[in-house]
Design a protein around this motif. Structure first.
Motif, PDB file in Angstrom:
ATOM      1  N   ASN A 202       0.798  -1.229   0.000  1.00 14.83           N
ATOM      2  CA  ASN A 202       0.000   0.000   0.000  1.00 14.83           C
ATOM      3  C   ASN A 202       0.823   1.268   0.000  1.00 14.83           C
ATOM      4  O   ASN A 202       0.614   2.152   0.825  1.00 14.83           O
ATOM      5  CB  ASN A 202      -0.928   0.013   1.225  1.00 14.83           C
TER       6      ASN A 202
ATOM      7  N   ASP B  41      -3.974   2.499 -10.257  1.00 16.90           N
ATOM      8  CA  ASP B  41      -3.501   1.285  -9.582  1.00 16.90           C
ATOM      9  C   ASP B  41      -2.135   1.448  -8.919  1.00 16.90           C
ATOM     10  O   ASP B  41      -1.473   0.446  -8.622  1.00 16.90           O
ATOM     11  CB  ASP B  41      -3.459   0.126 -10.584  1.00 16.90           C
ATOM     12  N   ASN B  44      -1.863  -0.547  -6.081  1.00 15.94           N
ATOM     13  CA  ASN B  44      -2.516  -1.847  -6.237  1.00 15.94           C
ATOM     14  C   ASN B  44      -1.730  -2.754  -7.182  1.00 15.94           C
ATOM     15  O   ASN B  44      -2.269  -3.691  -7.765  1.00 15.94           O
ATOM     16  CB  ASN B  44      -3.935  -1.633  -6.783  1.00 15.94           C
ATOM     17  N   LYS B  87      -4.957  -7.849  -7.661  1.00 16.99           N
ATOM     18  CA  LYS B  87      -3.860  -6.910  -7.835  1.00 16.99           C
ATOM     19  C   LYS B  87      -3.459  -6.908  -9.315  1.00 16.99           C
ATOM     20  O   LYS B  87      -3.626  -7.906 -10.018  1.00 16.99           O
ATOM     21  CB  LYS B  87      -2.638  -7.345  -7.015  1.00 16.99           C
TER      22      LYS B  87
END
Ligand SMILES: Cc1ncc(C[n+]2csc(CCOP(=O)(O)OP(=O)(O)O)c2C)c(N)n1
Ligand SMILES: Cc1ncc(C[n+]2csc(CCOP(=O)(O)OP(=O)(O)O)c2C)c(N)n1
Ligand code: SF4
Ligand code: SF4
Ligand code: SF4
Ligand code: SF4
Ligand code: SF4
Ligand code: SF4
Ligand SMILES: [Mg+2]
Ligand SMILES: [Mg+2]
Lengths: 352, 249, 187, 72, 352, 249, 187, 72
Positions: A202, B41, B44, B87
C-alpha cells in the motif's frame, strides 16, 4: 482420535490442507505422485490453488511468488526433481519465503531407481544452491509423523521465514498406515504476513529480495540469517527420539524408514543380550547434539539407506569419528532387520 | 498557474536510474508507471523484476516487488497473481531472461492464460552481463559471444516471441512496439495500457514486446542506437498487434 | 496374545493383489489392530508382477516390509511363485492360485493351500473376482480379520472399492465363501 | 512569457542526446559548460519561445529529466 | 617459460583448448563471462564447438551428450548457474561422463552479489543432485594454478570417467597475473573412449546410463563407484600445499583466494613472533587428511570467504572440533590481511 | 521359398517391450527401426531416450543410446550431433518430456536448426508416472491431476507443438501423423523417413509428432483408445506437414 | 632491493582507470617483476565508479587486493576521492585529478600530486587521454616501471590497446610527458 | 497352400486386439484357450486362405508379434 488408513503421500496432502496451505505447485514424479493428485482434487475444495507446473523449476519459483504474497504454500517432488529446485530454493531462502518442500526420496543418482532410498540426505541438509544457508529438515518415520511434521513445517516456516524440507523416502510415501489427523500441532506466533508480504505494501513498498548488490550489505544479511534464524533454530527446533537408550552400550543412529528397521533389529539383538538402543534424529538439520554426548555408548552404529551420508554429522556430534560405524544399503534397496542384526554383530564383534 | 503537461509519474521513486545514457529501459519504466498511475492502480500493483539490467526495478517503482530468478518471472508471477487475483501484476523481462533461459516459463504462463502482464524488452543482447548474444540478436550482429557477427548457420536465426506466443490460445493480448521515436513511444504506451486493461478484465495473459536499445553493448551512441532500432531491428521484428481476443485475433 | 501376520500378496498386475492386501488392512484397522500395507510400484507393475507387504499385529509395527520370513504368502502367478515362495517363514502358510500355477510348494514345515481361483471365478461368471476368492481362502484358515469387517456396511470393501460398489458385495460374498470352502477342505 | 516551460532536472541527465534529436523544432542542446555530479554535460533549452509543447523531448528521455508545463 | 599476462577467465579458456577440449557449452553469468567469450572466438579456430546454450540446464545436458560421445568437454558458470546444473551433474556422474565444470563463485545466496566469494564450498563438495556420489573439486589459488588445474581436470575426468569441478572465486576469474602455459601436465592412461562412448558402438551398442531400474543393480553400480572411483581418488588424487608449517604451532587452513590473504597475514604474524603456517587444500574433495595429523598444531584456524563451510571437513580431519577455529567474511567481502591478523590474535589469545 | 513381406526390423533387439497392451510406443519404435534399416544406418545411429514410458528405449534398439534427463534430450542430442555430425541422431520424447519440462530445450534446438530428428509421441498424458495431465491433454479429458476433466480456465488449452515450432526458421521438416489406423501408420513411417532424410542432407532440425494412445491411463481398451485418437485427438491435432523447407513451407 | 607498489586507480567508468592499471602491469611483467591487476566489475561500473588494484613487486604476490594501505593512490573523480583517499598508507602518495576534484588531501605523511588531467587533455585536444596524463604523472615521480616499457614496440601500450592503435603512440607520449612535467613540478 | 503365411510370435502377444480390428477381412481373433507366460490370450489366424497380405495387422501390432510371408 478417529484413525483413518491412508497412503503416506495422500496423508501429506491432507495434512497440508489442514495446516492452511492455500497454494500448491508441483510436477509429477514417482514416488510422490499421490501428493499432487490428491491436492489437485482436494485443495480447490478448500479454497486453495493447485497448479501442475510445467517443471520443478517453475514449481519452486511459483512458491517464491505465492509465499512472497503471504500464502501458505507447498511443493512436493522426488530426488532429481529436488535437484532442479536448488536454485529456486536459494531464492526462497534469500527472499525469506516461508514454504514447505516435501521431498520423497528414491534411489539415485540421476534417474536411478524409483525404489525408496535415503540417498538425498546431503541434498536436503547441505543444499546445492549457492551461498551460505541452512534449511530445517524434518524426517518422519511413519505416516503419523509425516502428517504431524508437515503441519509443524508450516509453523516453522512462518516463524523463521524460511523454506522447510520434510524428507521422506518412497516407502513412507507409498505405504498405508492408520493415521490420526487430530493430533494437535502448536500454532506459533510470528510476524503477520501483512507486514512484509507482497500485496500488502500500500505505497510503503514490500520487497522480496533476491539480490543485494552491495557486498557489505549482502554480508550483513548473511550474518543476520545466521544470528536470527540458524542459531535460534539450532537451539529451539532440534528434535530426536531415544529408544531403549537407558541402559544402552551401543546405539543405532537412524532416521526415517531405516529407524523402523533398527527397532525390529534391536528386539533381536537385545534377545541376544546386546544392549543396544536407537538415537533417531527427527531433524536432520539442525542435527541433534545432546544424545551423542552419552558416554556409556561404545559405538554409534549409523544405519542408512545410502552410502553413509549422515556419518560426518554423527562423527562431529560425537567428536570422535572412531566411535562411529556404518552399515547401509542403497540404490533403492531396503535393509532387512536380519541383515542389520548381522552387520551389527560383526561391527560389535570387531570392536571387542 | 501553469498546467503540468509532462512530469515524472507518481509510480516512480526519486532514485536515479542506474541505466547507461540513452538506454531504453528508462523510457519503458516511465511508460509503465504512467499507465498504472492513469488506471489508478499505483497502490494496487506488484512488479516482478527480471535478472538483467532491470534487476533493480524495485528501487525505481513504488509498487510491491520481487527479484525473480533468471527467466522465472512468469512462474513467480503465477504464484503472485493466483494469490492476489485483484492486484495488477506485471513482469518485466529482457530477451535473455524471457527468450532464452525462461522460454518454458513464458510459454506455459501464456498457455495457461495467467492473468498478468509481461513487458518484454527486446534489445537484442545480454545487457547486464556485458553484451553476449541473445536469442534475438540479429544475424550478422556482433556480440561478445559472436564476435564476427551472429552466424545463423551455427546459432540459428533470432526468435520472434510475439509470433511464437500468438500460436497459443491463452494470451488475450500481444503487441510489439518500439521506443525509437516519440510516435512509437506513444504507441508503446497505448499497448501497455491495453495489456493492463485486459488483465483487469481478467481476459487472459497479455504481453507487450518493446523493441529497445542497448547503446553500451551495441557500441553505439544513444542516438545511433535508436536509429539502429528503426533501420535494423524493426524490419526483423515487425511492430503490430499479434493477438487481441476482443478483435477475434 | 500378540499374533503378528506378515503377509505378502503377489501376482500379475490386474489380478487384484494390491486390493486383496488393502481389504485385510482396512479390516484389521477397524478391528483395532496395528496394520501396514506397502505396495510395489512403478513401471515394473506394467505387465509385470505386482506385490504388496501387509502386516496385521497387536503390537506397533517397526519395519513394515515383508520380503523375508513371510508368514502368509499369497502367490497368484508363476513368476511370483518363484520369487516369493522361497521367502516363506518356517511354519508359514502359502496360498497358491493353482489355476495358473501347476508347481507345488516343497518346504519343510510350510503348509500350502492350492486354490484354483481362476476356475472358481470363471464358474461364477466373473473372472475379476479371483482376489476375493483368495481372500476367502486365507480367512477360511487364518483368523487374521473377520469376514464381517470386510463386507459390513462401512467396512473394508466399501473403503477399498468405494461406496458405489456396495451393490457388488453379495456377489463377492459368494466368491469369498467359495474360496473359504476350498481352503477349509484342504485343512 | 513563453507558452511552455520546459525544465531539466540536470542532476538526472546523462547527456544521451535523445531529446536533442527528438525535438522537431531543434530547441535542445547539451550544455558543454556544465558537468553534473555524474560527470555528464546536461541537456538544456536554447529557445523556449519557439517550443510548441509537443512533449517529444520528454517522451524520449529515459531518465525523467524533463518537465513540461503550459502557461495559461 | 614465456609468461603472458591474462585474465583468469581467459586463461581458463585457453588452458581448456590446450588440454584438447573440443566442446564447450555455457551461459553468460558474471563473474565468468570471459570464459565463454574467449572460447566463442578461439575454440572454433581449434576445431572445437562452442555453444551458447539457452540455459545452464541445457549446457550441462549438452555436455552429457558431447562427453558421452567421447569429446573432451567443459562448461563454466557461477553460483546460481551451478545450482541449476545440479540435476545434470547427477546424470554426468551416473552416466560416467568425463567433463570439466568451471565454477567461479560469487556472493550468495540467490543472485546475491557479483563479488568474489567462497560460499559455494558446500555446493561443490556436497553436491545437491540426488544420490550418493562425489566429484573431485580442484581449488586453484592463482591463475597459474587455475591453468594447471584445468588441464589436470581433463585428465582426472578421463581416468575416472567423472565430472571434475574447478572451483574458483570471482577474484581469480577477474584478476590478471602472469601465467606460463607451458607448465607440463602429465597425460594419464585411460580406457579409450572408443570402448564406451556413443558413436563407436557399431552394432555392439554403447549405452550412457541414467537409470538402472532394478534396485539391486542400482546398488551394485553405486558400490562400484565407491570402490573403483571414490576410494581410489581419495588415495591418489589428494593435493595440498603446506606453507611455513615446519615449526608451526598454529595453522591457517584456507584455499583459493583466502589462502593468499593468509600468506600475507602469516608474514605479519610471524613478525610478531607467532609461529603460524598454512595448510592449503588444493583438492576440496578428496579433502586432505595427512597434514591435519600434525600433533604440534594447537589450533587450526580456518579462514574462508564464507560462514565456515569447510569447518566440518577440517574438524573431521583433525578429529577434534575443539581444535578448529574460524574466521571469515561473506557475501562478496574479501577479508584483508590486517583483519585476518587481528582475528587470529584474538583467537590465539583466547586459546591461551 | 516364401518371400518375407513383414517382420521385426533388424534395428530392434529381441527384448520384449515392457509397454502396456496396445500402447502406441511399440508401433513407433518399429517404424523408426524400419526407416533406419531401410536407409542403411542401423550401425550408424544414436538414439536418445526420454524420461517417460520410453525410458527403456536402449533395451530395444541396437543403436548406441543414452538416457537423457527429463525434457533435456534436445540439449543432449545437440552435444552428440555436434560431436558426431555424420551419425544419424534421433531423440524420442513424450508430451510431458517435450512439451512441458523440456519446452525451452526443444524450442532452442529447433531454433538453432540442430541437425537431428525428434520423434514426439503425443499421447495426451503422462504415461510413465500414472496418468497426470500433460500440456497436450484435451479439454475435458480426465487425468489423475484433472480428475473432473481438464479445465481450460484453470489449465489453459492444450499446446500444439507443430504449430508452435513452425514459427521458427530452424526446422527443415515438421509433420504431425498418427498411428490409429494402418493407413496412418504408413503415413507416419513416410514422415519419419523424410525427417531422417532431411537430417542426412543436413538441412536442419526435423520433428515428427505422432498422435498416439495410452490405453492404460486413458482407462480404455487398446482398440477404444485408438478410436479416441481418431475421434478426439486428431480433430484437435490436425495431421499434416507444418514445415518443409524443400517445399518452401 | 624489494620495493612493493600497492596501487589503486579509481574514477568514473570511461576515464580509463582500468587501462591505466593494465599499462603498468604489462610493463612491470615485461621488466621481470611480479605483478597483479584486480578490477572491480559488474553493474556498479555502469555510470558509477570503476577501480582496480595493481601490485608491482620484486616478491611473489600473496593477496592481490589493494583496498587498505594503498601506497600509490590514483583518484580521478570525487566519489573515488572520498572512498579511497582515507585508505592511503602512511608515506603513501596520492595522485588527484584536480580538474574535477577541488578537495585537498590532508593526511599526515601522505604526499599528494594535483594533476589537472582534464584540462591538460583538453589543451591537447583529446579529452580521452586523461589516463595517460595520469600515468605520466605517476611515473614521473615513482620508478614503478620505465616509460620505454609502456611505449616501446611490443610494449604495454600495444598489449592493452592492440597493435592497430600503435599509430596513436606519439600523441600519447606527448600527453604522458605533460603529465610527467606537471608532477615533477610539484616534487 | 495359402497365398500368404501370417504367423504370430505368441510369447510377445499382449492380446491388445489392434490386429483384430485392423484386418479388413476380419481374419484374426484372440485365442481364449491359450494363456502365454505373461498371462495374455494371444492373437491367432482364423482363416489364412482368405488373407490378402495387406499387412494391416502387422502394421498395427505394437509388439512385433506378426510376420507375414508370401508364398511364391
Ligand atoms: C541462473 C542465472 N544465469 C545467468 C545469470 C547471469 N545473467 C544476469 S543478467 C543476464 C541476462 C541479461 O540479458 P537480458 O535478459 O536480455 O536483459 P538486459 O540486461 O539486456 O536488459 C544473465 C545471463 C544469472 N544471474 N542467473
Ligand atoms: C526431473 C524429473 N521430473 C519428473 C520426473 C518424473 N517423470 C517420469 S516420466 C514423466 C513424464 C512422462 O510423460 P510423457 O513425457 O508424456 O511420456 P509417456 O510416459 O506418456 O510416454 C515424469 C514427469 C523425472 N523422472 N524427472
Ligand atoms: S547495458 Fe545496455 S541494457 Fe543495460 S543499462 Fe546499459 S544500455 Fe541499458
Ligand atoms: S516540447 Fe516539443 S518543441 Fe518543446 S522542447 Fe520538447 S520536443 Fe521541442
Ligand atoms: S534525453 Fe534526458 S537524459 Fe538524455 S540528454 Fe535529454 S534530458 Fe538528458
Ligand atoms: S502407461 Fe500408457 S504410454 Fe505407458 S506403456 Fe502403458 S499405455 Fe503406453
Ligand atoms: S495381412 Fe491383411 S488380410 Fe491378412 S491377416 Fe493381416 S490384416 Fe488380415
Ligand atoms: S496387435 Fe499384436 S499384440 Fe495386439 S493382439 Fe495382435 S498380435 Fe497381439
Ligand atoms: Mg537484453
Ligand atoms: Mg505422454
Amino acid at each position: 482420535m478417529a484413525k483413518v488408513l491412508m497412503k503416506g503421500n495422500e496423508a501429506v496432502g491432507k495434512a497440508a490442507i489442514q495446516a492452511g496451505c492455500k497454494f500448491f505447485a508441483g510436477y509429477p514424479i514417482t514416488p510422490q505422485n499421490e501428493v499432487p493428485e490428491y491436492l489437485s482434487r482436494e485443495l480447490p475444495l478448500a479454497g486453495g490453488t493447485f497448479i501442475q507446473s510445467e517443471s520443478e523449476v517453475a514449481a519452486i519459483n511459483m512458491l517464491y511468488g505465492a509465499g512472497g504474497s503471504g500464502a501458505r504454500c507447498m511443493t512436493s517432488s522426488s530426488s532429481p526433481g529436488i535437484a532442479l529446485k536448488q536454485e529456486g530454493i536459494g531464492y526462497c531462502v534469500f527472499g525469506e519465503i516461508p514454504c514447505v518442500i516435501n521431498s520423497v526420496a528414491r534411489g539415485g543418482p540421476a534417474l536411478g531407481t524409483i525404489q525408496p532410498s535415503q540417498q538425498d540426505y546431503n541434498q536436503a541438509t547441505r543444499g546445492g544452491a549457492n551461498g551460505d544457508y541452512h534449511i530445517p529438515v524434518l524426517a518422519p518415520a511413519s505416516i503419523q509423523e509425516a502428517v504431524n511434521f508437515i503441519k509443524e513445517a508450516f509453523e516453522i516456516a512462518d516463524v523463521y521465514r524460511t523454506p522447510v524440507i520434510v524428507l521422506e523416502d518412497g516407502l513412507i510415501g507409498q505405504m498405508m498406515e492408520p493415521v490420526d489427523f487430530d493430533v494437535p500441532v502448536k500454532k506459533r506466533e510470528h510476524t503477520p504476513k501483512s507486514e512484509w508480504a507482497m500485496g500488502y505494501g500500500n505505497g510503503n513498498p514490500h520487497l522480496i529480495e533476491g539480490i543485494v548488490m552491495d557486498a557489505p550489505m549482502c554480508e550483513k544479511k548473511n550474518r543476520r540469517f545466521f544470528k536470527e534464524k540458524y542459531e535460534v533454530i539450532e537451539k529451539e527446533e532440534v528434535r530426536y527420539e531415544e529408544y531403549m537408550m537407558d541402559d544402552a552400550e551401543y546405539a543405532f543412529v537412524a532416521y526415517g524408514s531405516s529407524s523402523r528397521i533398527c527397532k525390529t533389529a534391536i528386539k533381536t539383538l537385545r534377545e541376544k543380550g546386546i544392549k543396544i538402543g536407537l538415537i533417531r534424529p527427527q531433524t536432520l538439520w539442525p542435527f541433534p547434539q545432546v544424545p551423542f554426548q552419552n558416554k556409556n555408548i561404545k559405538l554409534f552404529i549409523d544405519i542408512e539407506m545410502n552410502m553413509g551420508q549422515m556419518v560426518p554429522d554423527v562423527a562431529l556430534a560425537v567428536n570422535d569419528k572412531n566411535k562411529v560405524k556404518f552399515f547401509g544399503r542403497c540404490g533403492g534397496m531396503i535393509p532387512s532387520p536380519e541383515e542389520v542384526v548381522e552387520a551389527t554383530e560383526k561391527i560389535i564383534g570387531g570392536a571387542k | 498557474m501553469p498546467t503540468t503537461l509532462f512530469k515524472k509519474p507518481n509510480g516512480l521513486t526519486d532514485k536515479k536510474f542506474h541505466y547507461c545514457p540513452g538506454c531504453g529501459h528508462g523510457i519503458v519504466h516511465r511508460l509503465i508507471a504512467e499507465c498504472v498511475d492513469e488506471m489508478g492502480d499505483t497502490n494496487n500493483t506488484i512488479i516482478c523484476a527480471p535478472v538483467g539490467c532491470a534487476v533493480f526495478i524495485p528501487n525505481y517503482f513504488v509498487y510491491d516487488s520481487i527479484h525473480c530468478a533468471h527467466g522465472r518471472a512468469p512462474a513467480t508471477a503465477t504464484g503472485i497473481k493466483r494469490t492476489h487475483p485483484d492486484k495488477t501484476v506485471i513482469t518485466y523481462q529482457g530477451d535473455g531472461d524471457l527468450a532464452s533461459i525462461g522460454m518454458a516459463e513464458i510459454i506455459h504462463a501464456a498457455a495457461r492464460g495467467e492473468k498478468f502482464t509481461t513487458v518484454f524488452i527486446n534489445n537484442g543482447i545480454y545487457g547486464m552481463t556485458g553484451g553476449q548474444m541473445a536469442p534475438t540478436t540479429l544475424p550478422g550482429m556482433k556480440s561478445t559471444t559472436s564476435q564476427s557477427g551472429r552466424d545463423p548457420k551455427l546459432n540459428g536465426n533470432p526468435i520472434r516471441i510475439c509470433e511464437l506466443l500468438a500460436t497459443l490460445t491463452g494470451p488475450a493480448y500481444i503487441e510489439r512496439v518500439a521506443v525509437d521515436s516519440p510516435a512509437h513511444v506513444i504507441r508503446a504506451k497505448a499497448a501497455i495500457k491495453k495489456a493492463l486493461q485486459y488483465q483487469k478484465e481478467k481476459l487472459g495473459f497479455s504481453l507487450v514486446e518493446v523493441v529497445s536499445s542497448c547503446p553500451t553493448n551495441w557500441g553505439k551512441t544513444a542516438v545511433k542506437a535508436m536509429e539502429f532500432v528503426k533501420t535494423d531491428m524493426i524490419p526483423y521484428y515487425p511492430l503490430g498487434v499479434y493477438k487481441d481476443i476482443k478483435e477475434g485475433k | 496374545m500378540g499374533e503378528t501376520y506378515r503377509m505378502s500378496c503377489s501376482g500379475f498386475g490386474g489380478q487384484g493383489v494390491m486390493a486383496l492386501g488393502k481389504l485385510i488392512v482396512y479390516a484389521g484397522m477397524d478391528e483395532g489392530k496395528e496394520v501396514s500395507w506397502v505396495p510395489s510400484y512403478g513401471p515394473e507393475m506394467r505387465g509385470g508382477t505386482a506385490n504388496c507387504s501387509v502386516i496385521v499385529s497387536d503390537e506397533p509395527i517397526a519395519s513394515p516390509i515383508v520380503s523375508q520370513n513371510i508368514s502368509v504368502n499369497v502367490v497368484m502367478n508363476l513368476p511370483s511363485f518363484h520369487k516369493f515362495v522361497p521367502e516363506t517363514a518356517k511354519n508359514g502358510i502359502v496360498f497358491v492360485n493353482s489355476s495358473i500355477i501347476s508347481e507345488k510348494v516343497e518346504m519343510p514345515g510350510v503348509k500350502a493351500y492350492y486354490i484354483p481361483a481362476n476356475d472358481i471365478a470363471n464358474e461364477l461368471g466373473n473372472p475379476r473376482m479371483i482376489n476375493i476368492i483368495m481372500l476367502g481362502a486365507i480367512l477360511g484358515v487364518l483368523p487374521i480379520v473377520k469376514a464381517e469387517s470386510i463386507f459390513a456396511s462401512g467396512g473394508a470393501f466399501e473403503h477399498v472399492f468405494g461406496v458405489s460398489k456396495a451393490k457388488f458385495i453379495p456377489g463377492n460374498k459368494v466368491a469369498f465363501e467359495k474360496g473359504m470352502e476350498c481352503a477349509k477342505a484342504q485343512m | 512569457m513563453a507558452k511552455f516551460n520546459v525544465t531539466f532536472n540536470e542532476a538526472l541527465c546523462k547527456a544521451c542526446g535523445l531529446c536533442v534529436t527528438a525535438c522537431p523544432k531543434n530547441l535542445i542542446k547539451l550544455n558543454m559548460e556544465v558537468t553534473n555530479d555524474s560527470g555528464y554535460t546536461p541537456a538544456t533549452m536554447t529557445d523556449i519561445e519557439s517550443c510548441i509543447g509537443c512533449q517529444s523531448c520528454a517522451r524520449m528521455c529515459p531518465d525523467c529529466v524533463i518537465t513540461i508545463e503550459k502557461n495559461d
